[in-house]
Scaffold this motif. Structure first.
Motif, PDB file in Angstrom:
ATOM      1  N   SER A  13      66.124  -1.973   2.079  1.00 32.82           N
ATOM      2  CA  SER A  13      65.589  -0.715   1.548  1.00 32.82           C
ATOM      3  C   SER A  13      65.809   0.424   2.549  1.00 32.82           C
ATOM      4  O   SER A  13      65.276   0.393   3.660  1.00 32.82           O
ATOM      5  N   THR A  15      64.790   3.554   2.176  1.00 33.51           N
ATOM      6  CA  THR A  15      63.583   4.385   2.343  1.00 33.51           C
ATOM      7  C   THR A  15      62.726   3.814   3.471  1.00 33.51           C
ATOM      8  O   THR A  15      62.228   4.552   4.329  1.00 33.51           O
ATOM      9  N   LEU A  16      62.583   2.480   3.468  1.00 32.46           N
ATOM     10  CA  LEU A  16      61.750   1.865   4.498  1.00 32.46           C
ATOM     11  C   LEU A  16      62.419   1.939   5.867  1.00 32.46           C
ATOM     12  O   LEU A  16      61.773   2.222   6.869  1.00 32.46           O
ATOM     13  N   SER A  36      61.100  11.586   4.987  1.00 29.41           N
ATOM     14  CA  SER A  36      61.755  10.372   4.476  1.00 29.41           C
ATOM     15  C   SER A  36      60.904   9.643   3.425  1.00 29.41           C
ATOM     16  O   SER A  36      61.024   9.943   2.245  1.00 29.41           O
ATOM     17  N   ALA A  37      60.058   8.705   3.840  1.00 31.11           N
ATOM     18  CA  ALA A  37      59.347   7.915   2.821  1.00 31.11           C
ATOM     19  C   ALA A  37      58.353   8.768   2.053  1.00 31.11           C
ATOM     20  O   ALA A  37      57.784   9.716   2.587  1.00 31.11           O
ATOM     21  N   GLY A  38      58.145   8.418   0.817  1.00 33.53           N
ATOM     22  CA  GLY A  38      57.141   9.084   0.001  1.00 33.53           C
ATOM     23  C   GLY A  38      55.776   8.526   0.347  1.00 33.53           C
ATOM     24  O   GLY A  38      55.269   7.656  -0.348  1.00 33.53           O
ATOM     25  N   LYS A 100      55.254  -1.848  -6.059  1.00 35.72           N
ATOM     26  CA  LYS A 100      56.547  -2.520  -5.902  1.00 35.72           C
ATOM     27  C   LYS A 100      56.429  -3.996  -6.272  1.00 35.72           C
ATOM     28  O   LYS A 100      57.270  -4.555  -6.966  1.00 35.72           O
ATOM     29  N   TRP A 124      64.857   4.960  -8.542  1.00 29.32           N
ATOM     30  CA  TRP A 124      64.210   4.485  -7.313  1.00 29.32           C
ATOM     31  C   TRP A 124      64.939   3.225  -6.864  1.00 29.32           C
ATOM     32  O   TRP A 124      65.211   2.335  -7.664  1.00 29.32           O
ATOM     33  N   LEU A 125      65.266   3.197  -5.596  1.00 33.82           N
ATOM     34  CA  LEU A 125      66.247   2.232  -5.093  1.00 33.82           C
ATOM     35  C   LEU A 125      65.916   0.760  -5.310  1.00 33.82           C
ATOM     36  O   LEU A 125      66.830  -0.077  -5.345  1.00 33.82           O
ATOM     37  N   ASN A 174      60.729   9.277  -9.206  1.00 33.41           N
ATOM     38  CA  ASN A 174      61.193   9.189  -7.833  1.00 33.41           C
ATOM     39  C   ASN A 174      62.654   8.763  -7.957  1.00 33.41           C
ATOM     40  O   ASN A 174      62.908   7.713  -8.557  1.00 33.41           O
ATOM     41  N   TYR A 205      53.296   7.919 -10.136  1.00 36.78           N
ATOM     42  CA  TYR A 205      53.129   9.353  -9.796  1.00 36.78           C
ATOM     43  C   TYR A 205      52.401  10.125 -10.894  1.00 36.78           C
ATOM     44  O   TYR A 205      52.459  11.355 -10.932  1.00 36.78           O
ATOM     45  N   LYS A 237      49.908   6.384  -4.076  1.00 35.10           N
ATOM     46  CA  LYS A 237      50.278   7.799  -4.065  1.00 35.10           C
ATOM     47  C   LYS A 237      49.096   8.704  -4.398  1.00 35.10           C
ATOM     48  O   LYS A 237      48.870   9.691  -3.718  1.00 35.10           O
ATOM     49  N   TYR A 323      58.794  15.000  -4.280  1.00 38.34           N
ATOM     50  CA  TYR A 323      60.154  15.000  -3.751  1.00 38.34           C
ATOM     51  C   TYR A 323      60.947  16.213  -4.241  1.00 38.34           C
ATOM     52  O   TYR A 323      60.746  16.676  -5.361  1.00 38.34           O
ATOM     53  N   ARG A 363      67.279  13.385  -0.713  1.00 34.47           N
ATOM     54  CA  ARG A 363      65.877  13.480  -1.115  1.00 34.47           C
ATOM     55  C   ARG A 363      65.008  13.877   0.066  1.00 34.47           C
ATOM     56  O   ARG A 363      65.105  13.312   1.148  1.00 34.47           O
TER      57      ARG A 363
HETATM   58  N1  GLU Z   1      58.218   4.512  -2.795  1.00 34.88           N
HETATM   59  C1  GLU Z   1      58.270   5.279  -1.591  1.00 34.88           C
HETATM   60  C2  GLU Z   1      59.597   6.003  -1.453  1.00 34.88           C
HETATM   61  O1  GLU Z   1      60.429   5.960  -2.323  1.00 34.88           O
HETATM   62  C3  GLU Z   1      57.958   4.419  -0.391  1.00 34.88           C
HETATM   63  C4  GLU Z   1      59.084   3.605   0.149  1.00 34.88           C
HETATM   64  C5  GLU Z   1      59.530   2.553  -0.798  1.00 34.88           C
HETATM   65  O2  GLU Z   1      58.708   1.731  -1.168  1.00 34.88           O
HETATM   66  O3  GLU Z   1      60.680   2.604  -1.184  1.00 34.88           O
HETATM   67  O4  GLU Z   1      59.803   6.623  -0.448  1.00 34.88           O
END
Ligand code: GLU
Length: 387
Positions: A13, A15-16, A36-38, A100, A124-125, A174, A205, A237, A323, A363
């Motif tokens: 990931s 984002t992480l 970076s991360a949400g 998740k 979302w990835l 997202n 969200y 969130k 975002y 993003r």
């Molecule tokens: N969902 C948030 C994001 O897209 C946190 C990180 C993740 O779980 O991907 O940034």
């Protein structure tokens, strides 16, 4: 060591990993602005923390029911009825280790080799990766700024094949922040019913809306779509509870039982005392949610204004989530090149669009404090103008 083939089919990931890199740079004294991360920067509201502390003191430190504390399942069912007009009982709810995890459990319970899952792109990835881990095939539906990064009902209809099992709806979205209007959601619901497929609505969200945007749950448009809807959401969130890891899945009893069986053999129950914090989140005043939303709204204005003043940057104004998703085609860089150079030269961490299936985008998360936003936008401005 020979790893299982499935590992080679997915990627870590981004984002992480980028968020972790920014935190590590900060820890060694580097002045990083992280978009970076949400992850909301607010502390979890005090009354939620107090409820979890009380549960700890009362000895709620043992294994609990694998599907979640009965009181929390009841509170979630009540919330889904009151806020979303979805008529579920506690037996329709599975408490999971974050939104998740609820999606992961769903994919494992529902998807197998030969199944197609339709996902609007940018996405979302983790959606496609979860489908792949479950053995299914993600089918991406491209969108762009011209349609507000939203799919049309016709696009969905055409993408459905006899192998389609599930459609993933994420509104507010997202990474794009776009929100489908009630009419748009209803039109999608009609296609789902007509083609008799399932939809998972990721509503993480739902509370973070601006400019009068309205969130409606797709399952609320009558019994035919309700029967085909699965809800995924969580507390991260809206209540700034990212590290608590509490989410939920709601849907058909058989499906929830199956997802619960998978959970029972993988994680057992969600942290027992943390669930009491979640009960307090749902059953206390929702003022904290609104306070945070208002702060996000202010930050969005500032960041959007600063971003769109930069030459060569194109960004639609989103009306949900936290975002900004902007087009960098005019810079001539790939999204990874852009991110790497921005972090290296200006110490600003952002997520490359390639993670979301859009290599010409970046993003930014504005779930961070205003000082970092001002400083980070000065740096981003300087960076783009220097290209
Ligand atoms: N969902 C948030 C994001 O897209 C946190 C990180 C993740 O779980 O991907 O940034």
């Amino acid at each position: 060591m020979k790893l299982a083939a499935r590992v080679g089919q997915v990627t870590p990931s981004l984002t992480l990993s980028i968020a972790a890199k920014a935190k590590a740079m900060k820890a060694v004294g580097i002045d990083v602005c992280s978009f970076s991360a949400g992850e909301p920067d607010f502390d979890t509201p005090a009354h939620i923390k107090a409820a979890a502390k009380k549960a700890l003191d009362e000895g709620k430190t043992k294994y609990g029911a694998a599907n979640g504390e009965p009181k929390l399942r009841e509170a979630i069912a009540r919330k889904l009825l009151q806020d979303n007009r979805l008529c579920y009982g506690p037996e329709n709810v599975l408490v999971t280790n974050g939104g998740k995890h609820s999606l992961y459990n769903l994919m494992m319970a529902l998807i197998e080799a030969g199944d197609e899952v339709i996902i609007p792109s940018p996405y979302w990835l983790s959606y496609p990766e979860m489908v792949i881990l479950a053995g299914g095939t993600p089918v991406l539906l491209p969108t762009d700024a011209s349609t507000g990064y939203k799919i049309t009902p016709d696009q969905l209809r055409k993408a459905i094949t006899p192998r389609t099992k599930l459609f993933v709806l994420n509104s507010p979205s997202n990474p794009t922040g776009m929100v489908y209007s009630p009419e748009e959601v209803q039109a999608i619901a009609e296609v789902i019913v007509e083609k008799d497929i399932l939809v998972v609505s990721d509503e993480i969200y739902e509370k973070i809306l601006y400019d009068g945007a309205i969130h409606v749950s797709i399952g609320s448009f009558g019994s035919e779509i309700f029967d085909r809807t699965i809800i995924s959401s969580g507390f991260a969130k809206a209540y700034s509870m990212t590290g608590w890891r509490i989410g939920y899945l709601a849907g058909d009893v058989e499906l929830i039982k199956a997802a619960g069986t998978i959970q029972g053999h993988s994680t057992s129950n969600v942290c027992t005392f943390a669930q009491y914090g979640a009960i307090a989140a749902l059953e206390s005043s929702q003022d904290c949610v609104e306070e945070m939303r208002l702060a996000f709204a202010q930050r969005r204005e500032v960041m959007y204004e600063r971003l769109t003043a930069i030459p060569g940057i194109n960004c639609s104004k989103p009306n949900g989530a936290f975002y900004l998703f902007f087009n960098i085609s005019e810079t001539g860089l790939t999204s990874l090149e852009f991110c790497d150079a921005l972090l290296e030269n200006q110490q600003v961490a952002v997520i490359p669009g390639i993670a979301f299936g859009a290599d010409d985008h970046i993003r930014l998360s504005y779930a961070t404090d205003m000082i970092s936003i001002e400083k980070g936008m000065d740096r981003l401005d300087k960076f783009v103008r220097s290209l």
